[in-house]
Design a protein around this motif. Structure first.
Motif, PDB file in Angstrom:
ATOM      1  N   GLU A 135       0.830  -1.212   0.000  1.00  0.00           N
ATOM      2  CA  GLU A 135       0.000   0.000   0.000  1.00  0.00           C
ATOM      3  C   GLU A 135       0.861   1.257   0.000  1.00  0.00           C
ATOM      4  O   GLU A 135       0.540   2.253  -0.660  1.00  0.00           O
ATOM      5  N   ALA A 136       1.967   1.227   0.726  1.00  0.00           N
ATOM      6  CA  ALA A 136       2.825   2.404   0.841  1.00  0.00           C
ATOM      7  C   ALA A 136       3.610   2.677  -0.438  1.00  0.00           C
ATOM      8  O   ALA A 136       3.932   3.833  -0.734  1.00  0.00           O
ATOM      9  N   THR A 137       3.908   1.627  -1.198  1.00  0.00           N
ATOM     10  CA  THR A 137       4.781   1.795  -2.364  1.00  0.00           C
ATOM     11  C   THR A 137       4.064   1.666  -3.703  1.00  0.00           C
ATOM     12  O   THR A 137       4.590   2.083  -4.729  1.00  0.00           O
ATOM     13  N   GLY A 138       2.894   1.044  -3.701  1.00  0.00           N
ATOM     14  CA  GLY A 138       2.201   0.777  -4.955  1.00  0.00           C
ATOM     15  C   GLY A 138       2.681  -0.478  -5.661  1.00  0.00           C
ATOM     16  O   GLY A 138       2.122  -0.875  -6.682  1.00  0.00           O
ATOM     17  N   ASN A 139       3.717  -1.110  -5.115  1.00  0.00           N
ATOM     18  CA  ASN A 139       4.220  -2.351  -5.692  1.00  0.00           C
ATOM     19  C   ASN A 139       3.492  -3.548  -5.087  1.00  0.00           C
ATOM     20  O   ASN A 139       2.823  -3.426  -4.066  1.00  0.00           O
ATOM     21  N   THR A 140       3.650  -4.717  -5.713  1.00  0.00           N
ATOM     22  CA  THR A 140       2.989  -5.919  -5.228  1.00  0.00           C
ATOM     23  C   THR A 140       4.005  -7.050  -5.090  1.00  0.00           C
ATOM     24  O   THR A 140       5.090  -7.006  -5.668  1.00  0.00           O
ATOM     25  N   LEU A 141       3.600  -8.055  -4.312  1.00  0.00           N
ATOM     26  CA  LEU A 141       4.455  -9.215  -4.072  1.00  0.00           C
ATOM     27  C   LEU A 141       3.757 -10.487  -4.525  1.00  0.00           C
ATOM     28  O   LEU A 141       2.580 -10.705  -4.224  1.00  0.00           O
ATOM     29  N   ASN A 142       4.477 -11.296  -5.252  1.00  0.00           N
ATOM     30  CA  ASN A 142       4.016 -12.628  -5.645  1.00  0.00           C
ATOM     31  C   ASN A 142       4.770 -13.629  -4.780  1.00  0.00           C
ATOM     32  O   ASN A 142       5.982 -13.807  -4.929  1.00  0.00           O
ATOM     33  N   TRP A 143       4.075 -14.276  -3.862  1.00  0.00           N
ATOM     34  CA  TRP A 143       4.717 -15.142  -2.873  1.00  0.00           C
ATOM     35  C   TRP A 143       4.821 -16.576  -3.378  1.00  0.00           C
ATOM     36  O   TRP A 143       3.840 -17.153  -3.844  1.00  0.00           O
ATOM     37  N   VAL A 144       6.005 -17.141  -3.246  1.00  0.00           N
ATOM     38  CA  VAL A 144       6.211 -18.566  -3.495  1.00  0.00           C
ATOM     39  C   VAL A 144       6.680 -19.144  -2.164  1.00  0.00           C
ATOM     40  O   VAL A 144       7.844 -19.006  -1.790  1.00  0.00           O
ATOM     41  N   VAL A 145       5.761 -19.771  -1.439  1.00  0.00           N
ATOM     42  CA  VAL A 145       6.040 -20.254  -0.086  1.00  0.00           C
ATOM     43  C   VAL A 145       6.251 -21.764  -0.147  1.00  0.00           C
ATOM     44  O   VAL A 145       5.361 -22.504  -0.575  1.00  0.00           O
ATOM     45  N   LEU A 146       7.423 -22.214   0.300  1.00  0.00           N
ATOM     46  CA  LEU A 146       7.821 -23.602   0.112  1.00  0.00           C
ATOM     47  C   LEU A 146       8.345 -24.222   1.408  1.00  0.00           C
ATOM     48  O   LEU A 146       8.851 -23.521   2.282  1.00  0.00           O
ATOM     49  N   GLU A 147       8.219 -25.530   1.505  1.00  0.00           N
ATOM     50  CA  GLU A 147       8.851 -26.290   2.588  1.00  0.00           C
ATOM     51  C   GLU A 147      10.358 -26.138   2.458  1.00  0.00           C
ATOM     52  O   GLU A 147      10.895 -25.960   1.380  1.00  0.00           O
TER      53      GLU A 147
END
Length: 437
Positions: free
Chosen positions: A48-60
């Motif tokens: 919200e503060a930067t206007g950028n987004t994150l695509n999360w790849v969450v792995l074991e």
């Protein structure tokens, strides 16, 4: 609408369009542990503060290491931010696979980061990853079970023989409580994170001073036979499939009387929102045996930026935010101070709110500052590292040995066979790499 209003509207539209066009999406690979899940939960504030987004790849953990290692070695460019540790950061940094992170701004306050943690993530005088949290290891135990068995909390470092005697007294499988829960899932960062320091305690080492593997040695045999007997007699069923996360869940659910593992797990175990034993858990030093050298490990999970990323500036902004003093305060205020990322910054251990919420705080700080990766074993060695060896070849060797030890724990082969296989593999790999002439 008059001309002035129309021009203002057009200007606003152009500004919004330009901002949207400049926004970036970062792909971040991370491990599925409690602290990183909190980071994922709070990251919309950065978006919200930067206007950028994150695509999360969450792995074991094991899968994360495999994916990230393959991608960075081939310059695949799949990730803009990666979660790595004190093993990978200096090796990959020296190979120019990571962006140096010495320029995150004066307000980042590098001096606030514990010196051993900075050093552990640096190579050739440059910082190549910034720490999200750091840890050593100690023994979690159930105070109510110890009291019922008439066992007093150890005030000095006990031996593994003494630990085994304690475990036998609190083992109560008929009531669903196992004497101890230790890592059994194969992997250099899974079962070998516990087994490695235990081998150190028994006087063992990975290599002698000439880089000859010493895995098929009396010290290794003593340690692994102890481990297999301990877990088969007093551990939960299926222990060879349990890693950090599985054991943490078992302990938090009241199924384990003791657990030797990462100090960073204390924030979860002592959190009444996560753990059923938060009010009846305490801790003491990880055991020793023939020596106390290398019995408490040192580790830091950190965020790094691959040189293959095309969004380095935005990635730097995110990693600076996620590892800052301000982020730690955000976690403390939103999730409870007991959940604040531990082990990285002096300011955290000067914060009265954290010290009051985290009874383990000072012990963790002392353990991290006392860990000595340069002196990890009883006998001299040519390497640094307590639960790992800081050479590129260790990842493959450690994973193979982890598989062999896990198979022995599962009863699929003898300890003798596991260590003979491991020795043969390590000799072959070290000869191939040129360490052994």
């Amino acid at each position: 609408m008059n001309l002035k209003s129309a021009l203002c509207a057009v200007s606003a539209l152009v500004s919004v369009t330009a901002t949207a066009a400049m926004a970036e999406e970062l792909t971040i690979a991370t491990v599925n542990n409690a602290d990183m899940i909190i980071m994922q939960k709070l990251s919309p504030k950065w978006e919200e503060a930067t206007g950028n987004t994150l695509n999360w790849v969450v792995l074991e953990e094991n899968v994360l290491r495999q994916r990230v290692t393959t991608d960075i070695a081939t310059k695949g460019g799949s990730f803009d931010v990666i979660t790595i540790g004190a093993y990978e950061a200096p090796i990959w940094g020296a190979q120019d696979w990571l962006v140096a992170l010495d320029d995150l701004g004066d307000d980042y306050d590098y001096e606030d980061i514990f010196e051993p943690v900075r050093n552990g993530l640096s190579a050739n005088g440059k910082l190549y990853a910034v720490p999200f949290y750091a840890e050593s290891s100690f023994t979690f135990y159930r105070t109510d079970l110890f009291e019922a068995a008439g066992i007093e909390k150890p005030t000095e470092q006990i031996t593994y023989d003494q630990f085994g005697e304690i475990v036998a007294k609190v083992h109560d499988p008929d009531n669903g409580i196992y004497g101890t829960c230790q890592r059994g899932k194969a992997g250099w960062g899974e079962n070998m994170a516990f087994v490695g320091p235990m081998v150190n305690a028994f006087g063992g080492r990975w290599f002698d001073e000439e880089w000859n593997p010493t895995i098929d040695s009396p010290e290794w045999h003593n340690a692994i036979n102890y481990y297999v007997d301990l877990m088969n007699n007093y551990g939960p069923p299926g222990a060879s499939s349990n890693g950090h996360n599985e054991n943490r869940a078992l302990f938090a659910d009241g199924k384990c009387a003791t657990w030797v593992d990462a100090t960073s797990a204390a924030g979860y175990i002592f959190n009444p929102n996560e753990s059923t034993v938060a009010d009846k858990t305490d801790f003491f030093q990880a055991p020793k045996q023939e020596t106390s050298n290398g019995t408490g490990w040192f580790w830091a999970w950190a965020l790094g930026i691959p040189t293959s990323s095309t969004k380095v500036d935005v990635a730097k902004d995110f990693v600076a935010w996620a590892t800052s003093k301000e982020y730690i305060e955000l976690v403390g205020e939103s999730e409870g101070w007991v959940a604040a990322p531990p082990g990285t910054r002096t300011s955290t251990y000067e914060n009265e709110a954290y010290l009051e919420a985290a009874p383990f705080a000072k012990t963790v700080e002392t353990s991290i500052l006392a860990a000595d990766p340069s002196n990890p074993t009883r006998d001299p060695v040519p390497y640094t590292g307590i639960q790992f060896v800081a050479i590129p070849e260790f990842q493959g060797i450690g994973n193979y040995v982890g598989q062999q030890v896990s198979a022995a724990l599962a009863g699929q082969q003898s300890v003798d066979q596991a260590l003979a296989n491991s020795q043969q593999f390590a000799v072959r790999e070290m000869t191939k790499a040129g360490y052994i002439k």
